[in-house]
Structures are given as structure tokens and as C-alpha cells.
Design an enzyme around this catalytic site. Structure first.
Site, PDB file in Angstrom:
ATOM      1  CG  ASP A  11      -1.665   1.307   1.458  1.00  0.00           C
ATOM      2  OD1 ASP A  11      -2.391   1.622   0.527  1.00  0.00           O
ATOM      3  OD2 ASP A  11      -1.546   1.783   2.563  1.00  0.00           O
ATOM      4  CG  ASP A  13      -1.502   8.252   2.600  1.00  0.00           C
ATOM      5  OD1 ASP A  13      -0.422   8.731   2.987  1.00  0.00           O
ATOM      6  OD2 ASP A  13      -2.512   8.812   3.282  1.00  0.00           O
ATOM      7  CB  THR A 105      -2.303   3.335  -4.082  1.00  0.00           C
ATOM      8  OG1 THR A 105      -3.101   4.358  -3.509  1.00  0.00           O
ATOM      9  CG2 THR A 105      -2.123   3.525  -5.614  1.00  0.00           C
ATOM     10  CB  SER A 106      -7.469   3.054  -2.232  1.00  0.00           C
ATOM     11  OG  SER A 106      -7.749   1.993  -1.787  1.00  0.00           O
ATOM     12  CE  LYS A 136      -5.257  -1.389  -1.408  1.00  0.00           C
ATOM     13  NZ  LYS A 136      -4.209  -0.800  -0.860  1.00  0.00           N
ATOM     14  CG  ASP A 161      -1.924   2.266   6.452  1.00  0.00           C
ATOM     15  OD1 ASP A 161      -2.333   3.378   7.162  1.00  0.00           O
ATOM     16  OD2 ASP A 161      -1.925   2.034   5.350  1.00  0.00           O
TER      17      ASP A 161
END
Length: 219
Positions: A11, A13, A105-106, A136, A161
Site C-alpha cells: 500500500d 499512504d 493504492t486506493s 479494497k 496499515d
């Protein structure tokens, strides 16, 4: 704790970098512009989810495209000075063969690439919100990254995270390592838990990467 993997999936951020202050700043401004009450906005989970899904929880369908374009504009404009590397990131990434890792990443691709550039990260593969149909905690983003690297999902390790990202990694059948950079350990379900990437070291092998997680806690 040692783990052998064909590929590592990160991931961005909260895992490689931190832009939490920027995220809070931009989304708070966005919510104000769209007339969303603070108490309503506070009920929505921001972290680890695609912006389009967050917006869909708050606005009717006909307003989503314009609202999505606006939050992306705000966040991209806020990138300079709004992104910091988290401990251990560059040290771990520099130890990895380039064909053995990806960022998942989202964020949208323009925002993800802007944040990675700001942090000085040259990712060989990036799977962003633009690349998937389900974000996700659905496993689609991580399965796509594994496919792009030519790795078996069961031989991949996910670093996350956020609970939504860890759920995606588990659903993809991957080993999960949680970082306590943004959430309390009690909120994180993973195969191992570390404070940040400075607790992880890597060594390339003939068929992948061997990871050593110092001080990792099995759950």
C-alpha cells in the site's frame, strides 16, 4: 520471523509514505464545498478506500463524477510539501529486485504517481483505483498486482496499515504484514505486525525475496 515471497505488494499512504495531514485537509475542504455536515462526514471511513466509494457514501450518483474530479484536483494540488517518507521505506525498496514489488493504492493514478514522485519512489508497477472495478477490501487490486508481476497470490506478501487493505490481502490468499503507522494494533488483523518498514529487511534469492521482520508479532 522470516518469510519467503515471490513478490511484495505495498500500500502507499500510511505504508510507504504519510500524507494523512494532506488527506484530512483536502477532504475537509471538499466536504465543506459540498455541504456535508461534519457529523455525517465523520461517520465515513476515509483511509484505504477509493475516493469514488467514499463519495458514493455521501452524495447521490449524479453528483459523483464532478465531486470525484474535485477531490482529485484538491489532493494533487496539495501534494507538494504534503507527503513524507515513512521510516525504512527507501532502505527496504532499494534492497528489492525491481521485478519483485509493486505499489497497490486506493488513490487514482494521477494522485498516486504525484505522491510517489514527491517522495522519490520509482515504483516498477503501480495498481491504482483507475485499474480496478472493486476497491479494497475486495481482493481485486492485490490479485491484479500479483498477475502483473507474474507471481502466485499465495506467494505474495502484502504490507498495509489499514483494515480494509489487510482484508483485501487476506481475501487474495496472501500473507499480510500490518504496520501500526495509522491504526492501533487492536484494529489490525494480520500474519505479522510491525511498527513500520524499518523493522523489515530483505534479501533477494534465486526465486524471490526473503524477508526478516524484527520484532514482528504473530496474530
Amino acid at each position: 520471523m522470516k518469510i519467503h515471497a515471490q513478490a511484495l505488494l505495498f500500500d502507499n499512504d500510511g505504508t510507504l509514505v504519510s500524507s494523512l495531514a494532506s488527506v484530512d485537509r483536502c477532504w475537509s475542504r471538499w466536504a465543506g464545498e459540498y455541504g456535508i455536515a461534519p457529523e455525517e462526514f465523520a461517520r465515513v471511513e476515509l483511509h484505504g478506500r477509493p475516493a469514488v466509494e467514499i463519495i458514493a457514501d455521501l452524495l447521490p450518483a449524479d453528483r459523483i463524477p464532478g465531486a470525484l474530479a474535485r477531490i482529485e484536483q484538491l489532493e494533487v494540488e496539495d501534494v507538494p510539501g504534503g507527503v513524507t517518507l515513512l521510516p525504512g521505506t527507501l532502505e527496504l525498496l532499494s534492497a528489492l529486485p525491481r521485478d519483485r514489488w509493486a505499489v497497490v493504492t486506493s488513490a487514482t493514478r494521477p494522485l498516486a504517481e504525484a505522491r510517489l514522485r514527491e517522495a522519490g519512489i520509482d515504483a516498477p508497477v503501480v495498481v491504482a483505483a483507475d485499474d480496478i472495478t472493486r476497491g479494497k477490501p475486495d481482493p481485486e487490486p492485490y490479485l491484479l498486482a500479483a498477475a502483473r508481476l507474474g507471481a502466485e497470490p499465495s506467494a505474495c506478501v502484502v504490507f498495509e496499515d489499514a483494515p480494509a487493505g489487510l482484508a483485501a490481502g487476506r481475501a487474495a490468499g496472501m500473507t499480510t504484514v500490518a504496520l501500526t503507522t495509522t491504526h492501533d494494533r487492536s484494529q489490525l488483523t494480520a500474519d505479522a505486525v510491525v511498527p513500520d518498514l524499518s523493522a523489515v529487511s530483505a534479501q533477494a534469492t534465486a526465486d524471490g525475496v526473503e524477508l526478516t521482520a524484527g520484532g514482528a508479532l504473530s496474530v
